[in-house]
Design an enzyme around this catalytic site. Structure first.
Site, PDB file in Angstrom:
ATOM      1  N   GLY A  47      -6.671 -15.190  72.882  1.00  0.00           N
ATOM      2  CA  GLY A  47      -7.631 -16.324  73.063  1.00  0.00           C
ATOM      3  C   GLY A  47      -8.333 -16.012  74.272  1.00  0.00           C
ATOM      4  N   ALA A  48      -9.720 -16.010  73.855  1.00  0.00           N
ATOM      5  CA  ALA A  48     -10.892 -15.596  74.670  1.00  0.00           C
ATOM      6  C   ALA A  48     -10.704 -15.907  76.033  1.00  0.00           C
ATOM      7  CB  ALA A  48     -12.344 -15.922  73.853  1.00  0.00           C
ATOM      8  N   ARG A  80      -9.803  -5.168  74.014  1.00  0.00           N
ATOM      9  CA  ARG A  80     -10.272  -5.847  72.662  1.00  0.00           C
ATOM     10  C   ARG A  80     -11.992  -6.049  72.534  1.00  0.00           C
ATOM     11  NH1 ARG A  80      -6.797 -10.900  70.985  1.00  0.00           N
ATOM     12  NH2 ARG A  80      -7.494 -10.514  68.883  1.00  0.00           N
ATOM     13  N   GLN A 178      -1.326 -17.800  64.610  1.00  0.00           N
ATOM     14  CA  GLN A 178      -1.621 -18.354  65.707  1.00  0.00           C
ATOM     15  C   GLN A 178      -1.476 -20.048  65.483  1.00  0.00           C
ATOM     16  OE1 GLN A 178      -3.597 -15.917  64.907  1.00  0.00           O
ATOM     17  NE2 GLN A 178      -4.792 -14.664  66.398  1.00  0.00           N
ATOM     18  N   ASP A 219     -14.905 -16.819  69.944  1.00  0.00           N
ATOM     19  CA  ASP A 219     -14.804 -15.759  70.871  1.00  0.00           C
ATOM     20  C   ASP A 219     -15.936 -15.139  71.384  1.00  0.00           C
ATOM     21  OD1 ASP A 219     -12.422 -15.768  68.803  1.00  0.00           O
ATOM     22  OD2 ASP A 219     -11.509 -14.647  70.555  1.00  0.00           O
ATOM     23  N   ASN A 229     -15.175 -16.085  65.496  1.00  0.00           N
ATOM     24  CA  ASN A 229     -14.108 -16.502  65.631  1.00  0.00           C
ATOM     25  C   ASN A 229     -13.107 -15.955  64.993  1.00  0.00           C
ATOM     26  OD1 ASN A 229     -12.722 -18.807  67.350  1.00  0.00           O
ATOM     27  ND2 ASN A 229     -12.507 -19.665  65.309  1.00  0.00           N
ATOM     28  N   LYS A 230     -12.027 -16.431  64.873  1.00  0.00           N
ATOM     29  CA  LYS A 230     -10.798 -15.846  64.114  1.00  0.00           C
ATOM     30  C   LYS A 230     -11.280 -15.905  62.541  1.00  0.00           C
ATOM     31  CE  LYS A 230      -7.996 -14.613  65.355  1.00  0.00           C
ATOM     32  NZ  LYS A 230      -8.098 -13.328  65.558  1.00  0.00           N
TER      33      LYS A 230
HETATM   34  C1  LIG Z   1     -10.041 -20.739  72.889  1.00  0.00           C
HETATM   35  S1  LIG Z   1     -10.764 -19.294  72.068  1.00  0.00           S
HETATM   36  C2  LIG Z   1      -9.448 -18.866  71.151  1.00  0.00           C
HETATM   37  C3  LIG Z   1      -9.857 -17.915  69.944  1.00  0.00           C
HETATM   38  O1  LIG Z   1      -9.287 -16.645  70.072  1.00  0.00           O
HETATM   39  C4  LIG Z   1      -8.531 -16.439  69.103  1.00  0.00           C
HETATM   40  O2  LIG Z   1      -8.470 -15.194  68.645  1.00  0.00           O
HETATM   41  P1  LIG Z   1      -7.094 -14.282  69.072  1.00  0.00           P
HETATM   42  O3  LIG Z   1      -5.958 -15.269  68.971  1.00  0.00           O
HETATM   43  O4  LIG Z   1      -7.186 -13.160  68.323  1.00  0.00           O
HETATM   44  O5  LIG Z   1      -7.366 -13.978  70.414  1.00  0.00           O
HETATM   45  C5  LIG Z   1      -9.156 -17.211  67.907  1.00  0.00           C
HETATM   46  O6  LIG Z   1     -10.419 -16.693  67.450  1.00  0.00           O
HETATM   47  C6  LIG Z   1      -9.487 -18.553  68.534  1.00  0.00           C
HETATM   48  O7  LIG Z   1     -10.523 -19.302  68.179  1.00  0.00           O
END
Ligand SMILES: CSC[C@H]1O[C@H](OP(=O)(O)O)[C@H](O)[C@@H]1O
Length: 327
Positions: A47-48, A80, A178, A219, A229-230
């Protein structure tokens, strides 16, 4: 008690291992920057904004142990490539050290500011949420992805607690799940009405008129409003556009990378094939099958109805409105 992804303990960072959720709540004690870097790489924390906060504490742990600050910075920076909060936080920590500030206090300030930003994002975003709205969200953008409360999920929390009677369609979010593992866990804990869906269900729900708005996190957001984003977010934005469903992005100002203009220039993380071919220990594809695992995609500004930040709502989404909001 509010969900938290980590707690600073002065000489170590207590971190909830999100790889174990929802089955187990396992806490890790991270005592140096290498352990923190490994936790970011293996997605014990993700999560960013959460990555930014945790990296800031990793910087403190490394420097306090007498490791060259530039080395600590580079180790954490290399974890990352996509979430801009990571780089924003590390640059801020290096600058704080250089200017003689207390870096432990700076890391704690980063955490506090993120939490406060999320609460403000929730308040501002709630103004966009109709009574009884059926929201669709992707991935996890809650307390587990931030310093607490959440960004898109923070808007959902605020709308729920303000008594709007909302409900949430939760995209499972393949391959790391997630949504299924983390967002459902957070919403269930707090009694927010929701239903888990496969990612491929979203479009049909929109066609049937069962989605009133989509709200996701980010992100990295560029100077013109392109959003990384994801993976799966771009597809959602196209479906939303096709069906006339408002598409909102919620993110703090620390996610904006104004040095990058086009989303095409955002580095997109490619993770191991095994995360696609296995589902938490269970093989779901032949071992020899090649797989592509892009962890993020890019949604162009023109697909986004508005970006909700702690400094205001950016609408329309373009360079001028971003500069006006963030200045
Ligand atoms: C509140 S931003 C969370 C953002 O991060 C996630 O990616 P990851 O789980 O790979 O770190 C995803 O893009 C979420 O939207």
């Amino acid at each position: 008690m509010e969900v938290k992804a980590f707690y600073w303990k002065g000489d170590y960072l207590l971190l909830l291992d999100q790889r174990k959720l929802p089955q187990e709540e396992v806490w890790l004690e991270l005592r140096d920057h290498i352990q923190v870097a490994q936790a970011i790489i293996n997605m014990s924390v993700r999560g960013a904004p959460a990555i930014g906060c945790v990296a800031a504490y990793g910087f403190v742990l490394g420097v306090k142990r007498g490791v060259d600050p530039r080395e600590v910075y580079e180790v954490l920076k290399s974890t990352r490539p996509t979430a801009y909060n990571l780089f924003w936080a590390l640059d801020r920590m290096l600058s704080a050290l250089s200017s003689g500030k207390d870096i432990e206090q700076e890391a704690q300030l980063i955490e506090r500011e993120d939490y406060e930003a999320n609460k403000r994002i929730g308040e501002l975003g709630n103004e966009l949420i109709p009574e009884g709205a059926r929201l669709l969200t992707h991935c996890n953008t809650g307390a587990l992805a931030t310093a607490g409360w959440g960004t898109a999920l923070g808007v959902i929390r605020t709308a729920h607690y303000s008594g709007k009677g909302i409900s949430v369609w939760v995209d499972e979010t393949r391959p790391y799940l997630q949504g299924a593992r983390l967002t459902a866990w957070e919403l269930l804990k707090e009694g927010v009405p929701h239903k888990l869906i496969t990612d491929s269900t979203a479009g049909f729900l929109m066609k049937k008129g069962l989605v009133d708005l989509v709200i996701v996190g980010a992100d990295r957001i560029t100077a013109v409003g392109d959003v990384a984003n994801k993976i799966g977010t771009y597809s959602l934005s196209v479906l939303a556009k096709e069906h006339g469903v408002p598409f909102y992005v919620a993110a703090p100002s620390s996610t904006f990378d104004l040095s990058t203009r086009s989303g095409e220039d955002i580095p997109i993380e490619e993770r191991g094939e095994e995360e696609v071919k296995n589902c938490f220990g269970a093989a779901i594809a032949p071992g020899d099958t090649p797989a592509l695992h892009l962890a993020f995609d890019v949604t162009p500004a023109e697909n986004i109805t508005a970006i909700i930040t702690e400094r205001g709502i950016i609408k329309p989404v373009n360079e001028e409105s971003i500069q006006r909001c963030l200045s």
